[in-house]
Structures are given as structure tokens and as C-alpha cells.
Scaffold this motif. Structure first.
Motif, mmCIF file in Angstrom:
data_model
loop_
_atom_site.group_PDB
_atom_site.id
_atom_site.type_symbol
_atom_site.label_atom_id
_atom_site.label_comp_id
_atom_site.label_asym_id
_atom_site.label_seq_id
_atom_site.Cartn_x
_atom_site.Cartn_y
_atom_site.Cartn_z
ATOM 1 N N ALA A 87 14.308 -57.686 -8.428
ATOM 2 C CA ALA A 87 14.204 -57.776 -6.969
ATOM 3 C C ALA A 87 15.540 -58.024 -6.288
ATOM 4 O O ALA A 87 15.592 -58.205 -5.072
ATOM 5 N N ILE A 88 16.621 -58.033 -7.055
ATOM 6 C CA ILE A 88 17.928 -58.343 -6.460
ATOM 7 C C ILE A 88 18.943 -57.293 -6.876
ATOM 8 O O ILE A 88 18.694 -56.485 -7.776
ATOM 9 N N LYS A 89 20.077 -57.332 -6.209
ATOM 10 C CA LYS A 89 21.194 -56.463 -6.552
ATOM 11 C C LYS A 89 22.481 -57.287 -6.519
ATOM 12 O O LYS A 89 22.471 -58.449 -6.090
ATOM 13 N N ASP A 90 23.570 -56.687 -6.929
ATOM 14 C CA ASP A 90 24.845 -57.405 -7.005
ATOM 15 C C ASP A 90 25.225 -57.992 -5.642
ATOM 16 O O ASP A 90 25.120 -57.317 -4.609
ATOM 17 N N GLU A 147 13.033 -67.827 -4.292
ATOM 18 C CA GLU A 147 12.865 -66.376 -4.157
ATOM 19 C C GLU A 147 12.807 -65.742 -5.545
ATOM 20 O O GLU A 147 13.578 -66.083 -6.435
ATOM 21 N N VAL A 148 11.857 -64.796 -5.728
ATOM 22 C CA VAL A 148 11.703 -64.123 -7.018
ATOM 23 C C VAL A 148 12.888 -63.180 -7.236
ATOM 24 O O VAL A 148 13.191 -62.334 -6.394
ATOM 25 N N TYR A 199 6.620 -68.650 -15.802
ATOM 26 C CA TYR A 199 7.997 -68.346 -16.194
ATOM 27 C C TYR A 199 8.290 -66.850 -16.172
ATOM 28 O O TYR A 199 9.461 -66.456 -16.247
ATOM 29 N N THR A 200 7.254 -66.012 -16.106
ATOM 30 C CA THR A 200 7.505 -64.574 -16.040
ATOM 31 C C THR A 200 8.137 -64.192 -14.701
ATOM 32 O O THR A 200 8.731 -63.116 -14.585
ATOM 33 N N LYS A 201 7.987 -65.070 -13.708
ATOM 34 C CA LYS A 201 8.679 -64.866 -12.434
ATOM 35 C C LYS A 201 9.919 -65.755 -12.428
ATOM 36 O O LYS A 201 9.822 -66.974 -12.301
ATOM 37 N N ILE A 202 11.068 -65.152 -12.586
ATOM 38 C CA ILE A 202 12.322 -65.901 -12.576
ATOM 39 C C ILE A 202 12.763 -66.038 -11.128
ATOM 40 O O ILE A 202 13.040 -65.044 -10.452
#
Length: 346
Positions: free
Chosen positions: A65-68, A76-77, A214-217
Motif C-alpha cells: 500500500a506504499i511507495k518510496d 496505516e496499513v 500480523y498479516t497487516k503490517i
């Protein structure tokens, strides 16, 4: 006209030299005053907390769900690991708990039935003891009557047989009562065992829920994501660092002053900081603390001076400075940027 202009032309270099000399003198006085009232170093960097984001589970990455260099909020996931395996584990834990609770209900029903049987056995024993007492009284009476030839031998034998039968019935009822009491103890022990199993299965259920979570970091803080090298379908291991999250809410400066400068430095002193990348940004700071060890002592291999080839080197001591106008200058701050620190000692 030319003879009159020559002296004017000759006077211009003198004026320029005088002005330059005056400026240099002023600059020298300023630098001398600054050196007398300030301690400076350019061996300094902007610091912040860099938190490694790690996986607590083994599994395949389902989505990212994120980028650099993206800003993220707390909780936030960031990365989703494939949860199907852990969802099945949770369902199994829930089924195990339901089975154990059903065993407890069954054991409680057995205990209730055994308690009823125990009361019935006790009642039957009381009745048979009354009959035994009556049979004993009848036997004593008939034995007396037989001696007086008032009854026949058969009547006496019948009375004695009734007495013996009553004795056997009492012993039988006593055995039934003892069995019911032992069953009660056994079932109570079984109930305690099932309760312990339920507590263990509840813990297993909570553990399954925790592992599924824990599957959602998620992000532990507000910050900015560093460089990532993740792809959906990539397999990760427990404890594996996925990327680094930089806390962009808290910044400070670590300046490494020479040990010969420490005499004038005290906690609470104000300082001016110049960022190499943004020299026009005014950063105000204050000394928060001085290290009790030199920077060399924090090295992986501290220097060993107990040798014959000792060369004295001026050591540097880390000094932490808190930024006073952080809200104003935060957009310009980057962890690791070089700065120049000038502490006002007078």
C-alpha cells in the motif's frame, strides 16, 4: 587639462586599498569576537529515529500500500501478507474452543445426573436401613416366640431370611452410594481438566487472532517511508526487515566537538545552525546533553592506545542539540544532512 587630472587618477588606488583594508579589519574584528564568544564545528548531522519495519510472520506478500518516500500515518496499513493460512488457523482454534466448551457442558450434565443418583442412592439406603431395623426387631421377637413354641420353625426361618435379605439390600445400597460418590469426584476432576483445556484453547484462539492481525503490517508512527524493494508474491520470513520508516516529526542535531572545546560548552546554551543544503534557513537550537564518552568509544572496534606507536589524536565528543524552531524549519530537515553548529558560549 591633463596635468590636473593625473593626481586624481593616482589617488583612486589608495582609496580602494584603504576601503578594502578597513573592511578586512572589520571582518577580522568580527571573526575574532565570534571566535572568542562562540564554539563552532562543521562535524555535525541532523538526526532522527529510523525504525526498521519487519515482518512477524512467514508468508507471501499479498499487496503493498506504499511507495518510496511516501508519508504515512500511525496505524496505516503498509503491507498485507496473504492471510488465508492464518484465517484457517483461526477457524480451527475457534472450532477447538467450541468442542471444549461442549465437553464442559456434557461433563456438567453428567455431574448433575450423578448428584441426582447419589441422592437417590442415599434415600434408598435410608429406606433399607429402616427395613433392616424392622427385620432385626422381627427376628428377635420371633426367636423369643419360637422358644415359647408360639410360632413354627418355618415362621422363624422366614423372619430370619427377611432379616438377611435386608442386610444384603443395605450393603448393596451402600455400594451404590459409594459408587455415586466416586463418580462425582471423577466427573469434578474431569470438569477441572476440561476447564484447563478451555483456558488453553482460549489462549490458542487469541494467539491465532494475534497472528492473523500480523498479516497487516502497519506503521507504528507518523513518518516517511524509505526505499522499498518489495513485490506482490514475494516470500518474507519472520524478523525480515522490509524497509525503513523515518520519523519526520522529531529531529535533533548531533555535533561532534573537539575535546578541547568542551570546557566552554554547557547544557542549555543556545546555538545557531546552518544547513549545508539550505544555508539561508535559520535554525535555532539549544544544547540538550553532552556524551560521557568520545565518539571513538562507540565504534565497532574502539582504538587500543596501549601500544608503542601511540600517536595522540584530538578526540571528538558527541553533543546533542534540540531544535527550538522545529515547526518552521521541519520541511527543510533531512536525516543525515550535514550542518555547521555555532554555540554561543558568552
Amino acid at each position: 587639462m591633463e596635468p590636473n587630472q593625473a593626481p586624481k587618477a593616482k589617488g583612486k588606488p589608495f582609496i580602494i586599498i584603504s576601503v578594502v583594508a578597513a573592511l578586512l579589519a572589520v571582518y577580522g574584528v568580527f571573526k575574532g569576537y565570534h571566535a572568542f564568544t562562540h564554539e563552532s564545528t562543521d562535524n555535525a548531522q541532523i538526526e532522527s529515529n529510523a525504525i526498521p519495519i519487519v515482518s512477524r510472520l512467514a508468508g507471501y506478500i499479498d499487496s503493498i500500500a506504499i511507495k518510496d518516500f511516501q508519508n504515512v500515518k500511525p496505524s496505516e496499513v503498509l503491507v498485507q501478507i496473504d492471510p488465508r493460512e492464518y484465517e484457517l488457523a483461526l477457524s480451527l482454534a475457534e472450532a477447538d474452543l467450541l468442542s471444549a466448551e461442549a465437553d464442559l457442558s456434557n461433563a456438567n450434565a453428567q455431574l448433575l445426573s450423578t448428584e441426582v443418583n447419589k441422592r437417590v442412592s442415599q434415600s434408598n439406603l435410608d429406606i433399607q436401613e429402616v427395613r433392616l431395623n424392622k427385620a432385626k426387631t422381627d427376628l428377635l421377637r420371633d426367636e423369643s416366640l419360637f422358644k415359647d413354641n408360639s410360632i413354627t420353625r418355618k415362621q422363624l426361618d422366614d423372619t430370619r431370611s427377611a432379616y438377611e435379605t435386608a442386610q444384603k439390600q443395605v450393603r448393596s445400597n451402600q455400594d451404590q452410594l459409594s459408587y455415586a460418590q466416586s463418580q462425582t469426584g471423577t466427573i469434578k476432576a474431569q470438569i477441572d481438566k476440561v476447564k484447563a483445556q478451555i483456558a488453553a484453547k482460549k489462549s490458542a484462539l487469541e494467539n491465532a487472532k494475534l497472528r492473523l492481525s500480523y498479516t497487516k503490517i502497519t506503521s507504528p508512527i507518523a513518518g516517511k517511508v524509505g526505499r522499498t524493494n518489495l513485490q506482490p508474491g514475494q516470500y518474507v520470513q519472520p524478523g525480515q526487515t522490509l524497509f525503513t520508516l523515518v520519523n519526520n516529526e522529531q529531529f535533533w542535531v548531533t555535533a561532534n566537538f573537539k575535546e578541547t572545546q568542551l570546557e566552554k560548552l554547557k547544557e542549555g546554551m543556545e546555538a545557531d545552525i546552518i544547513i549545508d543544503g539550505y544555508p539561508n534557513v535559520s535554525v535555532k537550537a539549544k544544547i540538550e546533553g553532552l556524551s560521557d564518552a568520545t565518539g571513538a568509544r562507540f565504534a565497532l572496534l574502539p582504538p587500543d592506545n596501549a601500544t608503542g606507536n601511540f600517536v595522540k589524536v584530538t578526540q571528538r565528543v558527541p553533543v546533542k542539540l534540540s531544535i527550538q524552531n522545529l515547526a518552521e524549519v521541519k520541511p527543510f530537515l533531512k536525516t543525515g544532512m550535514s550542518v555547521t553548529v555555532s554555540v554561543k558560549t558568552n
